[in-house]
Design a protein around this motif. Sequence first.
Motif, short mmCIF file in Angstrom:
data_model
loop_
_atom_site.label_atom_id
_atom_site.label_comp_id
_atom_site.label_asym_id
_atom_site.label_seq_id
_atom_site.Cartn_x
_atom_site.Cartn_y
_atom_site.Cartn_z
N PRO A 1 0.83 -1.21 0.00
CA PRO A 1 0.00 0.00 0.00
C PRO A 1 0.87 1.26 0.00
CG PRO A 1 -0.79 -1.59 1.61
CD PRO A 1 0.55 -2.08 1.16
N ARG A 2 0.59 2.16 -0.94
CA ARG A 2 1.37 3.40 -1.00
C ARG A 2 0.55 4.61 -1.43
NH1 ARG A 2 2.94 -0.36 -4.53
NH2 ARG A 2 2.87 0.01 -6.77
N VAL A 3 -0.75 4.48 -1.50
CA VAL A 3 -1.62 5.63 -1.76
C VAL A 3 -2.92 5.39 -1.00
CG1 VAL A 3 -2.55 4.56 -3.86
CG2 VAL A 3 -2.77 7.03 -3.52
N VAL A 4 -3.47 6.48 -0.44
CA VAL A 4 -4.75 6.42 0.26
C VAL A 4 -5.77 7.21 -0.56
CG1 VAL A 4 -6.04 7.04 2.34
CG2 VAL A 4 -3.67 6.25 2.52
N VAL A 5 -6.89 6.57 -0.86
CA VAL A 5 -7.95 7.22 -1.63
C VAL A 5 -9.16 7.46 -0.72
CG1 VAL A 5 -9.43 7.09 -3.67
CG2 VAL A 5 -7.16 6.04 -3.71
N MET A 6 -9.59 8.72 -0.64
CA MET A 6 -10.75 9.07 0.18
C MET A 6 -11.99 9.12 -0.70
SD MET A 6 -9.23 11.89 2.86
CE MET A 6 -8.94 13.13 1.58
N HIS A 7 -13.10 8.60 -0.16
CA HIS A 7 -14.37 8.51 -0.87
C HIS A 7 -15.49 9.04 0.02
CE1 HIS A 7 -12.65 5.29 -3.62
NE2 HIS A 7 -11.90 5.11 -2.55
N GLU A 8 -16.72 8.99 -0.51
CA GLU A 8 -17.92 9.17 0.30
C GLU A 8 -18.95 8.13 -0.12
OE1 GLU A 8 -20.50 12.57 -0.30
OE2 GLU A 8 -19.43 13.08 -2.14
N THR A 9 -19.86 7.81 0.79
CA THR A 9 -20.80 6.71 0.54
C THR A 9 -21.97 7.11 -0.35
OG1 THR A 9 -22.07 7.27 2.52
CG2 THR A 9 -20.25 5.67 2.76
N VAL A 10 -22.33 8.39 -0.40
CA VAL A 10 -23.50 8.95 -1.09
C VAL A 10 -24.78 8.62 -0.32
CG1 VAL A 10 -24.87 9.08 -3.21
CG2 VAL A 10 -22.38 8.87 -3.35
N TYR A 11 -24.95 7.37 0.07
CA TYR A 11 -26.09 7.01 0.89
C TYR A 11 -25.60 6.64 2.30
CZ TYR A 11 -28.35 7.08 -3.63
OH TYR A 11 -28.81 7.49 -4.85
N SER A 12 -26.41 6.00 3.10
CA SER A 12 -26.08 5.77 4.50
C SER A 12 -24.98 4.73 4.69
CB SER A 12 -27.34 5.31 5.25
OG SER A 12 -27.69 4.00 4.83
N LEU A 13 -24.44 4.73 5.90
CA LEU A 13 -23.42 3.75 6.27
C LEU A 13 -24.00 2.34 6.17
CD1 LEU A 13 -20.49 4.24 7.40
CD2 LEU A 13 -21.42 3.61 9.63
N THR A 14 -25.24 2.17 6.63
CA THR A 14 -25.89 0.86 6.58
C THR A 14 -26.07 0.38 5.15
OG1 THR A 14 -27.09 1.32 8.64
CG2 THR A 14 -27.97 -0.43 7.23
N SER A 15 -26.43 1.29 4.27
CA SER A 15 -26.60 0.94 2.86
C SER A 15 -25.29 0.45 2.25
CB SER A 15 -27.13 2.15 2.08
OG SER A 15 -27.20 1.87 0.69
N ALA A 16 -24.20 1.12 2.59
CA ALA A 16 -22.89 0.71 2.06
C ALA A 16 -22.51 -0.67 2.56
CB ALA A 16 -21.83 1.74 2.45
N ILE A 17 -22.72 -0.91 3.85
CA ILE A 17 -22.38 -2.22 4.43
C ILE A 17 -23.21 -3.32 3.78
CG2 ILE A 17 -22.43 -3.61 6.54
CD1 ILE A 17 -21.76 -1.04 8.09
N ASN A 18 -24.50 -3.07 3.57
CA ASN A 18 -25.37 -4.06 2.92
C ASN A 18 -24.87 -4.39 1.52
OD1 ASN A 18 -27.06 -4.25 5.13
ND2 ASN A 18 -28.54 -2.76 4.36
#
Length: 306
Positions: free
Chosen positions: A144-161
């Motif tokens: 690992p040599r780069v960190v990429v930041m994102h956003e879920t757009v919807y809820s945390l629960t939706s992303a986990i599902n």
Amino acid sequence: MVPVSLIQRLERAADLIRQHPLTAVGAVTTGSLAVVLFIWVALDRSKQSHAGDRPSLMDLLEQVESDKNAKSPPSVTSPRAPRSRSWTSPLAKQCTGIDSALRSRLNELKRTSGSWRTTVPIHPTNFGERFSKDSYGAPLDPSPRVVVMHETVYSLTSAINTFQTPHPMDEDQASYHALIGLGGKVVDIVDPLKRAYGAGNSAFLGEWAVTNPRLRGSLNNFALHVSLETPESGANDASTHTGYTSRQYDALAIVLSDWIDRFNLTPAAITTHRHVDLGGERSDPRSFNWASLQYRLSALGDLCDS
């Protein structure tokens, strides 16, 4: 009893040999060769059932011609990544002006991480091993040599599902190494030593890895992915929203600080999905405040050596 006609033919042949000895020798030689070839072919055909793996004369001739016309197969090389896009990190070196109260608060959060950080398993189709070779046999550096930041757009629960749902098709697979909720909760999804599928067609500083010959390259093989839960105002395609919470920035700084130390990263290796995306379709994390991250990483001492 020998037929009279045959005796007469032999006598004529003898007369011709006496009159033209050289011609006769050539004819006999040619005839003998023809007889030998005829016998060889006849024997070969009669013994096919006992020598099925023995090539025929025609097979040998065709093989020789094929070898003459054969060409070496073209060499296949790994597709090259697109031209490098420069990246200037908004994070600046900072060794002074540190907020001691903030440092104490963040260190206390790190000490009590068991109360706000948890691990949730996801379906194995949505993550994998890091490759040491690409699809064409070329060596890869999977560290690992780069960190990429994102956003879920919807809820945390939706992303986990989504991550817990099987996705047998590579095109549908998705995951991050960590998720950060609006309240500061961190959900670890994929072990940082494993490969998360956070970005599709992507590259960083002119580097990608092609690990599926049917798809274009990506940086997943050498990237770490962290995603911030999007506020309700961002559940759309707008270019901005109300932004992330103070608790999210606290948790993000702690996650990043851990990765910086663990993998010997520099703050300049922290970038966005928007920057690495080659399709021009991603804009996350929208409304990200780099000053808020600068403030916290400097308090943790991660920007003094940048």
